[in-house]
Design a protein around this motif. Structure first.
Motif: not given
Lengths: 276, 312, 445
Positions: A12-16, B112-115
């Motif tokens: 997820v972090l990589a995607a963001v 939103a979920l990721a951050l």
């Protein structure tokens, strides 16, 4: 919520981060272009990081561009529209939420109906009406059509209703007038909603395109959106890519800086529309 | 309060008027009308009158420069329905809405979920995604025209660096609309993301703690706690975005001009061209009524969907 | 009536907002507004009054106005209002509808008929007389362009037309030059396609480049279409001006040229104006389909050291690929809009400015166009490359003023051609779509 970092977390972090790069890259790219000589950009845009660099594009803005005048127009329109919308919508919202007057159900129903009217769908009749009234090419014409903002009124109505009525009742028992109660008590309590509505309105006015395009037809009345659009249809015929990009940077920078400065408040305010 | 979510559901919004305390509302007075008078004047003059006038115009032969030339009955509508460019414009608009609205909901929710944590990194990333929303449409299209520019554009340069062939999104009939979708997402993903972030903050922490005690996995927590709590916000985002995206205009006019082969011309551009290029105000007004109708149907559909889920 | 109520409400609101109304103070000197396209180049020519330093359309027109403002003795200030060419007529119409009417506007003579019928453009015979300009000084082509039913409606400014701008270096590399080193120009569609194949094989470059994605770029396809149509003696109005026919064999053949070029991968796809210029200037294609207005720009570009055009740059009138020698032409002209110069002093100032422009018609034609003033034609022919284009008035054709919505037709036909080039539409499908789209265009008055 406090579990160890899993593979999923990393993905997820990589995607963001990748997405963030996509968000930043175009801006970085045009900032780079704005410091390059137009002649070179005509041939190639592939050597952004190696010389020659130039400040000429920005110097030219100071000397010749109409960007200043357009920004001023946009600022007048956006600020004027925001202030007036807040005034009109707060008063109406309070009226609907807290007071009683003849015809209220009908007017409230009309407001709900007006909320369903898409603004682009009434541009043709609006344009004709403003032409008949000889109002085009004025700030009034740029501001007026967006002041009738049912969304704002409904938002304020909801907010005023959510404020406990007891505070106001005490004041009313002390024989304060309705308006005084509104002005002294209700309005200060509604500041968070004002901020939400204000930022929505400001951004909306700042970005509006169709109406200014057909109403502000005199170049000296152009807003920033219309003015910049008028230059980009054939930039090769004008001063070139570098100059155009310098104008884009110049036009985008003030709001971006303003945003970074106030970002905490802005994000809270925008979110205020969803929940409190 | 639940703010805009109620605002968007007329039934819910109308309810509390009756419920408010009698003292809060007070006795009916003509004087109180003054609170709403400025707004009512504006609404009548600038929404109600134009709506009525527009409806009347749609049955007229009204030339922008030549003036009124009598009524034509339903002719404008008949001509509209058989106009292939208009049919294409309706199709493009619906496609555009169908692509952007789920994307705004999906991507906004994902971000939103990721951050949604207190990390500084997340705060920076949040401002990155919201930052582009403050740029005006012309700055955005200036940027993206340069990105899409063949041969010297950013996209071509990046693809070239990976040894990939260049794709010209703007000039490809199948991809032109997509190119505008990308620009629109890039421009205003900030609003849905922020709305979702705000809604996430509202979910009571206790529910998650209870779930943790039950040893519920992350996926299950997301599925059975987070998403149901966000239902109203999802509907809110979908409605707001549908209203906005049905009226798409500036990005298309400035990036693809509606082409190629009418593959990206939206209804609002059609209205603009019929009225301001071809001077046929009656025809343009008729097209406006169709847009109005489409949006009304879409909004009703979404609300119906939302209600049904609320009940279920 | 809805309008009256609306007007009343609006007027009341406007009064309330009077403080915000735009400042429109009277000027002590006479100011006249000049609506035009041709681009803006304030950064390079903002204060320049030296005509010999000005290059290209934008440079020359900007400099001319600067010079007039600096030198006229009557205290007149001409205020240019630059609108981009793509949406120019939409914007001009909006302005007129918004009662914001410029005193003078540039107008293509192909457009003038619609504006005369809408009673926006009025005869200028009296103004020309007052300014001391004789219509007998106009070239026959220019006179035709501005004259309707015996009345003159505008001051003609040029004759412009459609050309091949040629990278001679690439023609040499591909072995497509004659003994004198001049490019061999194809005479049929097949010859052109054969040349294109040879160009691709020897140089790897596409034969033709044309802008297709910008808002004004639809005109490019339309000008080529008309030129090839006229080369066959065809017309889009074979049976009178109330009905167009875009499916005649000639029209179909015209659409087909683009279909064949696109199928043979012989024409660039998806470029906007800036991309097309860049491609041609960087030696990325052999022939650029564009107009007379680029001659001076390209001469300037070719003269720069290291330019890919240094090996040779030349122009030819858009070549006939069919039986006749013919080419699309149009004129830029200056019109006085009704209500734009109602005050006598503004009218007088406009006349003075028109006279100044007329006296400097040769300076304008340095950008590339043929002058509208017969007396300077010889002078024009001496400018570089102009020997190839001076013959245009003899073979040039344009639609008569009776043909309505010419701009709409240009945009519509051009859009179909863009679809043929960029989206692989067939010529037949383009012709069918154009036919269908011509009907609503002519439906209005």
């Amino acid at each position: 919520m406090h579990g160890r970092r899993t593979l999923g977390d990393h993905l997820v972090l990589a995607a963001v981060v990748l997405l963030a790069a996509i968000w930043v890259a175009p801006i970085a790219w045009i900032v780079g272009l704005s410091f390059k000589p137009n002649d070179e950009l005509m041939r190639s845009t592939g050597h952004l990081l190696s010389p020659p660099f130039t400040l000429k594009n920005y110097a030219d803005i100071l000397g010749a561009s109409s960007v200043f005048a357009w920004m001023l127009n946009s600022a007048v329109v956006a600020v004027g529209q925001t202030v007036l919308t807040l005034a009109v919508a707060s008063a109406a919202g309070y009226g609907f939420a807290r007071t009683s007057f003849p015809g209220k159900p009908v007017l409230f129903a009309l407001t709900l109906a007006a909320f369903a009217v898409p603004e682009q769908a009434i541009i043709v009749p609006l344009h004709t009406l403003f032409a008949e009234a000889d109002l085009h090419n004025t700030y009034a014409a740029l501001i007026l059509p967006r002041l009738a903002f049912p969304f704002g009124v409904l938002l304020m109505t909801q907010y005023f209703k959510a404020i406990p009525a007891e505070i106001e009742e005490a004041a009313l028992l002390d024989n304060a007038s309705r308006f005084k109660v509104f002005w002294r008590i209700a309005l200060p309590l509604s500041l968070p909603a004002q901020a939400t509505l204000g930022i929505y309105t400001f951004l909306h006015a700042w970005n509006d395109y169709f109406w200014p395009l057909v109403s502000a037809t005199k170049p000296e009345m152009y807003t920033l959106t219309v003015g910049l659009a008028s230059m980009q249809t054939n930039f090769a015929q004008t001063e070139g890519i570098g100059f155009l990009m310098a104008q884009a940077v110049f036009a985008g920078l003030p709001v971006l800086v303003l945003y970074l400065f106030f970002q905490r408040h802005i994000v809270t305010a925008v979110a205020g529309g969803a929940a409190k | 309060m639940s703010g805009a979510a109620d605002v968007l559901a007329p039934g819910a919004a109308a309810r509390p008027v009756a419920a408010a305390s009698a003292a809060g509302v007070g006795r009916p007075s003509l004087l109180n009308l003054l609170f709403v008078l400025p707004y009512v004047m504006l609404m009548l003059g600038l929404v109600a009158v134009p709506v009525g006038f527009g409806l009347w115009l749609s049955f007229q032969d009204y030339d922008m420069l030549g003036g009124w030339n009598g009524s034509v009955g339903l002719a404008n509508y008949v001509n509209l329905l058989s106009d292939r460019i208009f049919q294409g414009a309706v199709r493009n608009t619906l496609l555009f809405v169908a692509m952007t609205v789920p994307a705004f909901v999906g991507l906004g929710l994902f971000l939103a979920l990721a951050l949604n944590d207190g990390l500084r990194r997340s705060a920076v990333l949040r401002s990155v995604f919201f930052g582009s929303s403050v740029l005006s449409v012309t700055v955005v299209t200036l940027i993206w025209r340069l990105v899409y520019m063949p041969e010297r554009g950013l996209l071509g340069t990046v693809l070239g660096a990976f040894g990939l062939p260049e794709v010209n999104l703007v000039a490809d009939e199948r991809l032109a609309l997509l190119s505008v979708v990308i620009v629109t997402l890039w421009w205003i993903i900030g609003l849905p993301m922020t709305l979702f972030l705000a809604a996430l903050q509202q979910i009571p922490r206790e529910i998650y703690e209870a779930a943790a005690l039950d040893n519920a996995g992350r996926a299950r927590t997301l599925w059975s706690i987070t998403l149901p709590s966000l239902k109203r916000t999802i509907l809110l985002v979908a409605v707001i975005e549908a209203i906005l995206q049905f009226q798409i205009f500036g990005q298309v006019l400035l990036i693809t001009g509606g082409g190629p082969n009418n593959a990206s011309r939206p209804v609002v551009q059609f209205i603009y061209e019929a009225g301001f290029r071809d001077w046929q105000l009656g025809f343009a007004a008729a097209a406006s009524q169709v847009l109005f109708l489409l949006m009304l149907l879409a909004a009703l559909g979404q609300l119906w969907l939302g209600r049904r889920q609320d009940r279920g | 009536m809805a309008t009256r109520l609306g007007k009343g409400v609006l007027a009341a609101m406007a009064a309330g907002l009077a403080a915000l109304a735009s400042p429109a103070g009277a000027q002590p000197k006479t100011e006249i507004t000049l609506a035009r396209f041709f681009g803006s180049c304030e950064a390079d020519y903002g204060t320049n009054t030296d005509l010999s330093r000005a290059r290209g359309e934008c440079g020359v027109i900007t400099t001319l106005v600067n010079k007039f403002n600096a030198e006229n003795k009557e205290g007149i200030t001409v205020k240019p209002q630059v609108i981009e060419w793509g949406p120019y007529y939409q914007q001009l119409t909006s302005r007129i509808a918004a009662r914001d009417i410029p005193a003078i506007a540039v107008m293509h003579t192909a457009q003038i008929g619609d504006f005369i019928r809408a009673r926006i453009v009025e005869p200028v015979d009296a103004d020309l007389k007052a300014a001391g300009i004789e219509p007998s000084e106009f070239t026959p082509n220019a006179r035709n362009g501005v004259t309707v039913d015996g009345k003159v409606y505008a001051l003609p400014w040029d004759t412009h037309s459609w050309l091949w701008h040629i990278n001679v270096g690439l023609f040499k590399q591909a072995g497509l030059v004659d003994e004198a080193g001049e490019p061999r120009i194809p005479k049929t569609v097949d010859e052109m396609l054969a040349q294109a194949a040879q160009m691709r094989e020897k140089t790897g470059k596409p034969y033709a480049v044309m802008a297709t994605t910008g808002s004004g770029d639809t005109a490019n396809g339309a000008r080529s279409f008309y030129s090839w149509l006229y080369d066959q003696g065809g017309s889009i109005f074979p049976g009178g001006f109330d009905k167009a026919d875009l499916r005649t064999p000639e029209a179909l053949a015209s659409f087909s040229v683009f279909e064949k070029l696109a199928q043979a991968n012989a024409i660039t796809k998806g470029l906007d104006q800036s991309g097309a210029i860049g491609t041609f200037m960087n030696g990325g294609a052999a022939v650029w389909f564009t107009g007379t207005w680029r001659i001076d720009d390209m001469l300037a570009a070719a003269a720069k050291p290291g330019s890919p055009l240094a090996e040779g740059y030349t122009v030819r009138v858009f070549p006939s690929l069919f039986t006749k020698e013919s080419v699309w032409t149009d004129n830029h002209s200056w019109v006085l809009l009704r209500g734009g110069s109602a005050k006598p002093e503004v009218r007088k100032a406009a006349q003075t400015f028109l006279k100044f422009m007329w006296d400097n018609n040769l300076a304008w034609s340095r950008a590339g166009h043929l002058p509208a003033r017969a007396a300077v034609l010889d002078e024009y022919a001496k400018l570089p490359l102009r020997q190839y284009v001076v013959g245009i008035p003899q073979i040039g054709r344009s639609l008569p003023h009776e043909a309505r919505r010419q701009f709409g037709f240009q945009a519509m036909i051009g859009e179909e051609i863009v679809s043929v080039i960029n989206a692989g539409k067939t010529a037949q499908a383009a012709a069918d779509a154009a036919q269908e789209r011509s009907e609503p265009l002519l439906r209005g008055r």
